[in-house]
Scaffold this motif. Sequence first.
Motif, PDB file in Angstrom:
ATOM      1  N   MET A  84       0.904  -1.026  -0.013  1.00  0.00           N
ATOM      2  CA  MET A  84       0.058   0.008   0.041  1.00  0.00           C
ATOM      3  C   MET A  84       1.060   1.233  -0.092  1.00  0.00           C
ATOM      4  SD  MET A  84      -2.975   1.124   2.769  1.00  0.00           S
ATOM      5  CE  MET A  84      -3.713  -0.154   2.288  1.00  0.00           C
ATOM      6  N   ILE A  85       0.609   2.111  -0.745  1.00  0.00           N
ATOM      7  CA  ILE A  85       1.487   3.523  -0.980  1.00  0.00           C
ATOM      8  C   ILE A  85       1.047   4.307   0.338  1.00  0.00           C
ATOM      9  CG2 ILE A  85       1.718   5.686  -2.300  1.00  0.00           C
ATOM     10  CD1 ILE A  85       0.335   4.148  -4.804  1.00  0.00           C
ATOM     11  N   ARG A  86       2.358   4.525   0.969  1.00  0.00           N
ATOM     12  CA  ARG A  86       2.081   5.352   1.979  1.00  0.00           C
ATOM     13  C   ARG A  86       1.929   7.071   1.554  1.00  0.00           C
ATOM     14  NH1 ARG A  86       7.568   3.185   5.212  1.00  0.00           N
ATOM     15  NH2 ARG A  86       6.682   1.074   5.299  1.00  0.00           N
ATOM     16  N   SER A  87       1.181   7.858   2.300  1.00  0.00           N
ATOM     17  CA  SER A  87       1.128   9.237   2.183  1.00  0.00           C
ATOM     18  C   SER A  87       2.072   9.829   2.695  1.00  0.00           C
ATOM     19  CB  SER A  87      -0.196   9.606   2.566  1.00  0.00           C
ATOM     20  OG  SER A  87      -0.279   9.449   4.056  1.00  0.00           O
ATOM     21  N   GLU A 123       6.017  -1.616  -2.166  1.00  0.00           N
ATOM     22  CA  GLU A 123       5.312  -3.098  -2.058  1.00  0.00           C
ATOM     23  C   GLU A 123       4.745  -3.499  -3.528  1.00  0.00           C
ATOM     24  OE1 GLU A 123       2.393  -3.184   0.902  1.00  0.00           O
ATOM     25  OE2 GLU A 123       3.534  -2.272   2.522  1.00  0.00           O
ATOM     26  N   TRP A 124       5.749  -4.120  -4.040  1.00  0.00           N
ATOM     27  CA  TRP A 124       5.450  -4.376  -5.482  1.00  0.00           C
ATOM     28  C   TRP A 124       4.753  -5.605  -5.752  1.00  0.00           C
ATOM     29  CZ3 TRP A 124       6.002  -1.273  -9.278  1.00  0.00           C
ATOM     30  CH2 TRP A 124       6.941  -0.035  -9.169  1.00  0.00           C
ATOM     31  N   ASP A 125       4.790  -6.331  -4.581  1.00  0.00           N
ATOM     32  CA  ASP A 125       3.845  -7.575  -4.389  1.00  0.00           C
ATOM     33  C   ASP A 125       2.359  -7.485  -4.287  1.00  0.00           C
ATOM     34  OD1 ASP A 125       4.677  -7.191  -2.295  1.00  0.00           O
ATOM     35  OD2 ASP A 125       4.815  -9.266  -1.595  1.00  0.00           O
ATOM     36  N   SER A 126       2.003  -6.273  -3.831  1.00  0.00           N
ATOM     37  CA  SER A 126       0.592  -6.000  -3.422  1.00  0.00           C
ATOM     38  C   SER A 126      -0.511  -5.871  -4.540  1.00  0.00           C
ATOM     39  CB  SER A 126       0.559  -4.581  -2.675  1.00  0.00           C
ATOM     40  OG  SER A 126       0.928  -3.529  -3.610  1.00  0.00           O
ATOM     41  N   GLU A 127      -1.600  -6.072  -4.140  1.00  0.00           N
ATOM     42  CA  GLU A 127      -2.580  -6.218  -5.068  1.00  0.00           C
ATOM     43  C   GLU A 127      -2.864  -4.904  -5.908  1.00  0.00           C
ATOM     44  OE1 GLU A 127      -6.278  -7.513  -3.768  1.00  0.00           O
ATOM     45  OE2 GLU A 127      -5.623  -9.417  -3.083  1.00  0.00           O
ATOM     46  N   GLU A 128      -2.605  -3.676  -5.024  1.00  0.00           N
ATOM     47  CA  GLU A 128      -2.741  -2.205  -5.642  1.00  0.00           C
ATOM     48  C   GLU A 128      -1.593  -2.102  -6.649  1.00  0.00           C
ATOM     49  OE1 GLU A 128      -2.852   2.311  -4.215  1.00  0.00           O
ATOM     50  OE2 GLU A 128      -2.389   0.714  -2.657  1.00  0.00           O
ATOM     51  N   ALA A 129      -0.112  -2.571  -6.237  1.00  0.00           N
ATOM     52  CA  ALA A 129       0.639  -2.306  -7.190  1.00  0.00           C
ATOM     53  C   ALA A 129       0.743  -3.137  -8.638  1.00  0.00           C
ATOM     54  CB  ALA A 129       2.160  -2.811  -6.556  1.00  0.00           C
ATOM     55  N   ILE A 130       0.265  -4.384  -8.388  1.00  0.00           N
ATOM     56  CA  ILE A 130       0.062  -5.216  -9.541  1.00  0.00           C
ATOM     57  C   ILE A 130      -1.008  -4.526 -10.504  1.00  0.00           C
ATOM     58  CG2 ILE A 130      -0.804  -7.394 -10.349  1.00  0.00           C
ATOM     59  CD1 ILE A 130       0.786  -8.636  -7.639  1.00  0.00           C
ATOM     60  N   ALA A 131      -2.072  -3.988  -9.809  1.00  0.00           N
ATOM     61  CA  ALA A 131      -2.963  -3.672 -10.658  1.00  0.00           C
ATOM     62  C   ALA A 131      -2.786  -2.309 -11.188  1.00  0.00           C
ATOM     63  CB  ALA A 131      -4.354  -3.352  -9.577  1.00  0.00           C
ATOM     64  N   GLN A 159       8.439 -11.660  -6.323  1.00  0.00           N
ATOM     65  CA  GLN A 159       6.879 -12.102  -6.353  1.00  0.00           C
ATOM     66  C   GLN A 159       6.079 -11.298  -7.487  1.00  0.00           C
ATOM     67  OE1 GLN A 159       5.098 -14.487  -4.371  1.00  0.00           O
ATOM     68  NE2 GLN A 159       7.431 -14.996  -3.872  1.00  0.00           N
ATOM     69  N   LEU A 160       6.430 -10.149  -7.627  1.00  0.00           N
ATOM     70  CA  LEU A 160       5.890  -9.617  -8.874  1.00  0.00           C
ATOM     71  C   LEU A 160       6.278 -10.006 -10.380  1.00  0.00           C
ATOM     72  CD1 LEU A 160       4.324  -6.966 -10.023  1.00  0.00           C
ATOM     73  CD2 LEU A 160       6.622  -5.943 -10.203  1.00  0.00           C
ATOM     74  N   ALA A 161       7.433 -10.270 -10.397  1.00  0.00           N
ATOM     75  CA  ALA A 161       8.004 -10.986 -11.596  1.00  0.00           C
ATOM     76  C   ALA A 161       7.307 -12.608 -11.684  1.00  0.00           C
ATOM     77  CB  ALA A 161       9.436 -11.213 -11.306  1.00  0.00           C
ATOM     78  N   ALA A 162       6.900 -13.158 -10.584  1.00  0.00           N
ATOM     79  CA  ALA A 162       6.331 -14.462 -10.491  1.00  0.00           C
ATOM     80  C   ALA A 162       4.958 -14.444 -11.097  1.00  0.00           C
ATOM     81  CB  ALA A 162       6.457 -15.209  -9.295  1.00  0.00           C
ATOM     82  N   GLU A 163       4.267 -13.255 -10.512  1.00  0.00           N
ATOM     83  CA  GLU A 163       2.951 -12.934 -10.845  1.00  0.00           C
ATOM     84  C   GLU A 163       2.628 -12.498 -12.231  1.00  0.00           C
ATOM     85  OE1 GLU A 163      -1.389 -12.294 -10.360  1.00  0.00           O
ATOM     86  OE2 GLU A 163       0.128 -13.141  -8.948  1.00  0.00           O
ATOM     87  N   MET A 164       3.663 -11.653 -12.676  1.00  0.00           N
ATOM     88  CA  MET A 164       3.363 -11.335 -14.111  1.00  0.00           C
ATOM     89  C   MET A 164       4.386 -11.999 -14.999  1.00  0.00           C
ATOM     90  SD  MET A 164       2.639  -7.234 -13.558  1.00  0.00           S
ATOM     91  CE  MET A 164       1.992  -7.028 -14.995  1.00  0.00           C
ATOM     92  N   ASP A 165       4.785 -13.013 -14.910  1.00  0.00           N
ATOM     93  CA  ASP A 165       5.471 -13.869 -15.724  1.00  0.00           C
ATOM     94  C   ASP A 165       4.962 -14.162 -17.052  1.00  0.00           C
ATOM     95  OD1 ASP A 165       7.900 -15.338 -16.521  1.00  0.00           O
ATOM     96  OD2 ASP A 165       6.787 -17.221 -16.047  1.00  0.00           O
ATOM     97  N   GLY A 166       5.517 -13.759 -18.094  1.00  0.00           N
ATOM     98  CA  GLY A 166       5.003 -13.552 -19.469  1.00  0.00           C
ATOM     99  C   GLY A 166       4.184 -12.291 -19.893  1.00  0.00           C
ATOM    100  N   LEU A 176       4.013   6.487  -6.626  1.00  0.00           N
ATOM    101  CA  LEU A 176       4.126   6.342  -8.145  1.00  0.00           C
ATOM    102  C   LEU A 176       4.264   7.956  -8.925  1.00  0.00           C
ATOM    103  CD1 LEU A 176       1.291   3.950  -8.870  1.00  0.00           C
ATOM    104  CD2 LEU A 176       3.824   3.596  -9.457  1.00  0.00           C
ATOM    105  N   VAL A 177       5.128   8.092  -9.833  1.00  0.00           N
ATOM    106  CA  VAL A 177       5.327   9.234 -10.543  1.00  0.00           C
ATOM    107  C   VAL A 177       5.250   9.200 -11.766  1.00  0.00           C
ATOM    108  CG1 VAL A 177       6.997  11.134 -11.079  1.00  0.00           C
ATOM    109  CG2 VAL A 177       7.046  10.251  -8.856  1.00  0.00           C
TER     110      VAL A 177
END
Length: 205
Positions: free
Chosen positions: A1-4, A182-190, A105-112, A53-54
């Motif tokens: 989750m992104i911290r403010s 947190e690159w493996d979070s649902e928010e980041a992946i989305a 984990q992100l690399a695994a989730e988005m493999d391909g 994110l920028v």
Amino acid sequence: MIRSIVLASVAALAVAGCDSGAETPAQESAATSQENGGANSAPPPPPQLPGQLVRAFAGTELPELQFGDPEGNTLNLGELDTPVLVNLWATWCVPCVVEMPALDQLAAEMDGELKVLTISQDNRGADVVVPFFAQRDFQYLEQWLDPRNDLAVAFSDGGLLPVTVLFDGDGKELLRVAGGYEWDSEEAIAQVREALDSEASQSAS
């Protein structure tokens, strides 16, 4: 989750990212050098906030730079024809080390769908990166080395690490994050998938 971020203070920078002073003085980044472009140059984009994110740098081209790994393999960024997430990190940078498992984990989730490249900015290169990887069970991350810090000069504002930049299949920047994330979070992946899908839709229209 992104911290403010409530206050853009030195303390916040210390928590969210590491500067390159741990090894060498920070070199002026491409973003900073734009400020000296003269009266007719476009105004510089807003400063990067650690851990957020920028999109102000969208459209920046992936530099045609070549890197190696400890086994002698080479990687030419200019020859990539797939979406890629380039992460600049160093073994001495605590936020970098903390987010590495999430990148795996992100690399695994988005493999391909997406190639995740972790490129070390350690001046000592393989001497420190190889033992670091040997102590961890990364399944998707590779040991690419940038001991001259070429990418840090191009993309790290003031030497802050980690910096992670998402490029589309044409080598155009979509977004970046300065500081740990947190690159493996649902928010980041989305958000990554949304950026890639949006760019694909625009290219097809």
